[in-house]
Scaffold this motif. Structure first.
Motif, PDB file in Angstrom:
ATOM      1  N   SER A  10      39.189  42.328  40.774  1.00  0.00           N
ATOM      2  CA  SER A  10      38.626  41.686  41.728  1.00  0.00           C
ATOM      3  C   SER A  10      37.010  42.355  41.836  1.00  0.00           C
ATOM      4  O   SER A  10      36.006  41.752  42.555  1.00  0.00           O
ATOM      5  CB  SER A  10      39.062  42.383  42.930  1.00  0.00           C
ATOM      6  N   ILE A  11      37.040  43.913  41.538  1.00  0.00           N
ATOM      7  CA  ILE A  11      35.667  44.178  41.412  1.00  0.00           C
ATOM      8  C   ILE A  11      34.566  43.542  40.646  1.00  0.00           C
ATOM      9  O   ILE A  11      33.402  43.126  40.897  1.00  0.00           O
ATOM     10  CB  ILE A  11      35.708  45.632  41.081  1.00  0.00           C
ATOM     11  N   THR A  12      35.093  42.919  39.120  1.00  0.00           N
ATOM     12  CA  THR A  12      34.251  42.534  38.266  1.00  0.00           C
ATOM     13  C   THR A  12      33.751  41.010  38.516  1.00  0.00           C
ATOM     14  O   THR A  12      32.928  40.505  38.167  1.00  0.00           O
ATOM     15  CB  THR A  12      34.682  42.445  36.980  1.00  0.00           C
ATOM     16  N   PHE A  13      34.532  40.543  39.653  1.00  0.00           N
ATOM     17  CA  PHE A  13      34.077  39.121  40.317  1.00  0.00           C
ATOM     18  C   PHE A  13      32.904  38.974  40.846  1.00  0.00           C
ATOM     19  O   PHE A  13      32.241  37.974  40.948  1.00  0.00           O
ATOM     20  CB  PHE A  13      35.264  38.726  41.281  1.00  0.00           C
ATOM     21  N   SER A  14      32.254  40.167  41.052  1.00  0.00           N
ATOM     22  CA  SER A  14      30.750  40.215  41.417  1.00  0.00           C
ATOM     23  C   SER A  14      29.867  39.672  40.396  1.00  0.00           C
ATOM     24  O   SER A  14      29.029  38.770  40.627  1.00  0.00           O
ATOM     25  CB  SER A  14      30.155  41.728  41.733  1.00  0.00           C
ATOM     26  N   ILE A  15      30.185  39.997  39.083  1.00  0.00           N
ATOM     27  CA  ILE A  15      29.438  39.450  38.031  1.00  0.00           C
ATOM     28  C   ILE A  15      29.741  38.004  37.911  1.00  0.00           C
ATOM     29  O   ILE A  15      28.975  37.323  37.508  1.00  0.00           O
ATOM     30  CB  ILE A  15      29.741  40.324  36.703  1.00  0.00           C
ATOM     31  N   SER A  16      31.271  37.353  37.995  1.00  0.00           N
ATOM     32  CA  SER A  16      31.543  36.350  37.793  1.00  0.00           C
ATOM     33  C   SER A  16      30.864  35.292  38.842  1.00  0.00           C
ATOM     34  O   SER A  16      30.386  34.288  38.405  1.00  0.00           O
ATOM     35  CB  SER A  16      33.036  36.157  38.099  1.00  0.00           C
ATOM     36  N   GLY A  17      30.629  35.913  39.845  1.00  0.00           N
ATOM     37  CA  GLY A  17      29.936  35.201  41.026  1.00  0.00           C
ATOM     38  C   GLY A  17      28.631  34.913  40.691  1.00  0.00           C
ATOM     39  O   GLY A  17      27.908  33.579  40.811  1.00  0.00           O
ATOM     40  N   LEU A  18      27.889  35.699  40.156  1.00  0.00           N
ATOM     41  CA  LEU A  18      26.337  35.543  39.754  1.00  0.00           C
ATOM     42  C   LEU A  18      26.544  34.549  38.417  1.00  0.00           C
ATOM     43  O   LEU A  18      25.624  33.751  38.520  1.00  0.00           O
ATOM     44  CB  LEU A  18      25.947  37.202  39.228  1.00  0.00           C
ATOM     45  N   VAL A  19      27.410  34.620  37.526  1.00  0.00           N
ATOM     46  CA  VAL A  19      27.551  33.773  36.464  1.00  0.00           C
ATOM     47  C   VAL A  19      27.830  32.200  37.148  1.00  0.00           C
ATOM     48  O   VAL A  19      27.174  31.221  36.504  1.00  0.00           O
ATOM     49  CB  VAL A  19      28.531  33.889  35.525  1.00  0.00           C
ATOM     50  N   PHE A  20      28.516  32.135  38.127  1.00  0.00           N
ATOM     51  CA  PHE A  20      28.773  30.843  38.693  1.00  0.00           C
ATOM     52  C   PHE A  20      27.585  30.079  39.474  1.00  0.00           C
ATOM     53  O   PHE A  20      27.098  29.024  39.323  1.00  0.00           O
ATOM     54  CB  PHE A  20      29.795  30.984  39.869  1.00  0.00           C
TER      55      PHE A  20
END
Length: 592
Positions: A210-220
């Protein structure tokens, strides 16, 4: 009750990023897979928000409450992103399978239910304790049902990542770049989750997914803006074959270029940098021809137009691309170079025009030839009549003149008895001349019964009235049965056979009485022409004579038997017999 920590702060920021991605993707939810992506991002936002509140909560019941909401978020997100990945990679038909559709619904529901009902069975979490590292982190001790949850979730993760991995190797550069970003964005939280399950010293209880989804959100966000994900969807790429000879373009609903194949690159001179631009801007010289096809609303049949710059002819066909709901999300344009075929068709049309002109000239020449043949036939007929008159009528008249000179000499000398004999011979010559003249008149003016729509009996009566009866020959016609029912071919051939027999009786037999008989019975037909003329010996007659051969050929053509009965001084009988089974067959009528 709540304590802001570094993890909860990161997750709250991550939630804001995810909500922004959710808002952008929701605006593009009508594109293929767009709804699943938007719902997945909404579920991720719920997951990261609940996870942030979990890390901020200071009591175990409160942490347990938010942990249950986390399970709802990430299980729902996993199902939605799996469905989106399949659609994006071109495996949309998998979602139509009842089994696969059921797994995407049952697995998230069952796994979420295990977490929410844990107080009843303790199979999901069997205990809790605080992390020795501090940081307000609660370590969840997992029960036996958690292994099932991990196994089924990673099964969906594998399906999702494999589908996206395949997409990174096929399609246009745009679609491959989009697939790489999607694959990376979804792989990051998976790696973070693996770290969670490894329980590394000092990091126990921390869910890095869940924490690394901040990076995933930026990639999205990068995919949505940088590659226009969900705006320029690589539709129908799985149906394109790079080595097709036809040039293929894929457009979105606004007629912007989405994809193309190698033939389109070579023919139209386009490249990946032009993807996303309106087609009219990319190909202004083709715009008029393509626009004429795009104006048609439904699936189109090919339209041929000339590309003046290259002097080429193309068939352009346009097909609408529809999603499962029947909504338009793109168009497929196919260019087929038909220059060679078009020029061949033009050349063929030119050749056909030449052939038609030649045929017309041939018909005119044929008409001229027929006219000349008819004129020649009339000339030949006049010459033949001249010969006949010279051979028969002229000789008879010349003989009568000689007889008249002899008669006058005999009368002067008082030889009355001899004069009477000469008179009788003069009368015979006169009758013979009259017969010859009547016969030539008939041959000149008569027509066959079919032209006058006459029966066999009527046609024979016409001939007898014009010739035989005019020269004093007694004639009788005896027909028994329905001769009018005879086929035209049989009636015509019997007619000309009778004419030949009558001519022979008139010219050579010097008959004074003729009988024509036709008798139709159950067994067949018997046709006879009898005369009381001088007769002849059939054994001494040349079988190759034109008249006899003509009668024999006509009888054979009818499938009948032909016979001539005659002897010197006993007259002649011409007999033709036809059996019933051949009476109504098909017979050709030979030239007379």
């Amino acid at each position: 009750m709540f304590q802001l920590t570094i993890f909860s702060s990161i997750l709250f920021v991550t939630t804001l990023v995810n909500l922004a991605v959710t808002s952008l993707s929701w605006q593009r939810r009508e594109t293929p897979g767009g709804m699943f992506f938007a719902l997945g991002m909404l579920a991720v936002s719920l997951w990261t928000l609940a996870s942030g509140l979990d890390y901020a909560a200071t009591t175990i019941p409160l942490k347990l409450f938010f942990a249950q909401w986390e399970t709802l978020g990430y299980n729902s997100a996993l199902a939605c992103f799996t469905a989106f990945s399949l659609i994006y990679a071109g495996y949309e038909t998998w979602l139509n399978r009842l089994l696969f559709k059921g797994l995407l619904i049952i697995i998230p529901f069952l796994n979420t239910s295990l977490a929410w009902t844990n107080p009843l069975h303790n199979l999901y979490w069997r205990g809790f304790h605080w992390s020795e590292a501090g940081g307000n982190v609660l370590i969840f001790e997992h029960g036996s049902a958690f292994s099932w949850v991990v196994l089924t979730n990673y099964l969906l993760v594998i399906v999702m990542l494999v589908a996206l991995w395949q997409s990174t190797w096929r399609g246009s550069e745009l679609s491959r770049r989009q697939a790489r970003l999607l694959f990376s964005a979804l792989l990051i939280p998976v790696v973070g989750n693996i770290f969670y399950h490894l329980n590394l010293p000092g990091l126990e209880g921390i869910d890095w997914s869940s924490i690394t989804f901040s990076i995933s959100g930026l990639v999205f966000l990068l995919a949505l803006y940088g590659t226009r994900l969900l705006d320029l969807v690589p539709v129908a790429r799985h149906s394109l074959v790079e080595l097709l000879e036809d040039a293929i373009l894929v457009l979105d609903v606004d007629n912007r270029l989405i994809d193309f194949n190698l033939s389109a690159r070579n023919l139209l001179g386009i490249n990946e940098k032009q993807v996303g631009s309106p087609l009219a801007e990319i190909l202004p010289e083709w715009a008029a021809g393509i626009r004429s096809v795009l104006l048609v609303s439904s699936t189109r049949s090919p339209s041929t137009f000339l590309q003046h710059e290259t002097a080429q002819y193309f068939d352009v066909s346009l097909s609408d691309l529809l999603d499962r709901r029947g909504l338009l999300y793109g168009r497929l344009v196919v260019f087929r170079d038909v220059s060679q075929r078009f020029r061949a068709e033009q050349n063929l049309a030119y050749r056909l025009a030449e052939i038609q002109l030649l045929n017309e000239n041939l018909r005119r020449a044929q008409d001229d030839l027929i006219t000349q043949q008819r004129a020649l036939a009339r000339l030949e007929e006049r010459q033949r009549l001249g010969r006949d008159m010279h051979d028969s009528v002229n000789q008879s008249i010349h003989g009568m003149m000689l007889f008249s000179d002899t008669l006058m000499s005999l009368l002067r000398n008082g030889q009355t008895e001899k004069a009477m004999d000469v008179v009788a011979r003069m009368q015979a010559s006169g009758r013979q001349a009259l017969q010859e003249i009547r016969l030539m008149l008939f041959e000149t003016h008569s027509r066959f019964a079919a032209e006058k729509r006459m029966t066999l009996a009527e046609a024979l009566e016409e001939r007898l009235n014009m010739v035989e009866r005019r020269v004093g020959i007694h004639v009788s016609v005896d027909m028994k049965g329905d001769a009018a029912s005879l086929p035209q071919e049989i009636s015509e051939n019997l007619y000309w056979l009778a004419i030949e027999a009558l001519n022979n009786a008139l010219k050579y037999a010097h008959a004074s009485h003729l009988v024509i008989k036709l008798q139709m019975e159950k067994t067949g037909l018997v046709f006879e022409v009898n005369d009381n003329g001088q007769g002849f010996d059939p054994g001494q007659v040349n079988s190759g004579g034109v008249g006899l051969r003509s009668m024999q050929e006509r009888a054979a053509l009818l499938g009948g038997k032909f016979n001539i009965e005659s002897s010197p001084g006993q007259g002649t009988s011409v007999v033709v017999k036809l059996k019933t089974e051949v009476l109504f067959g098909n017979h050709k009528n030979p030239d007379r």
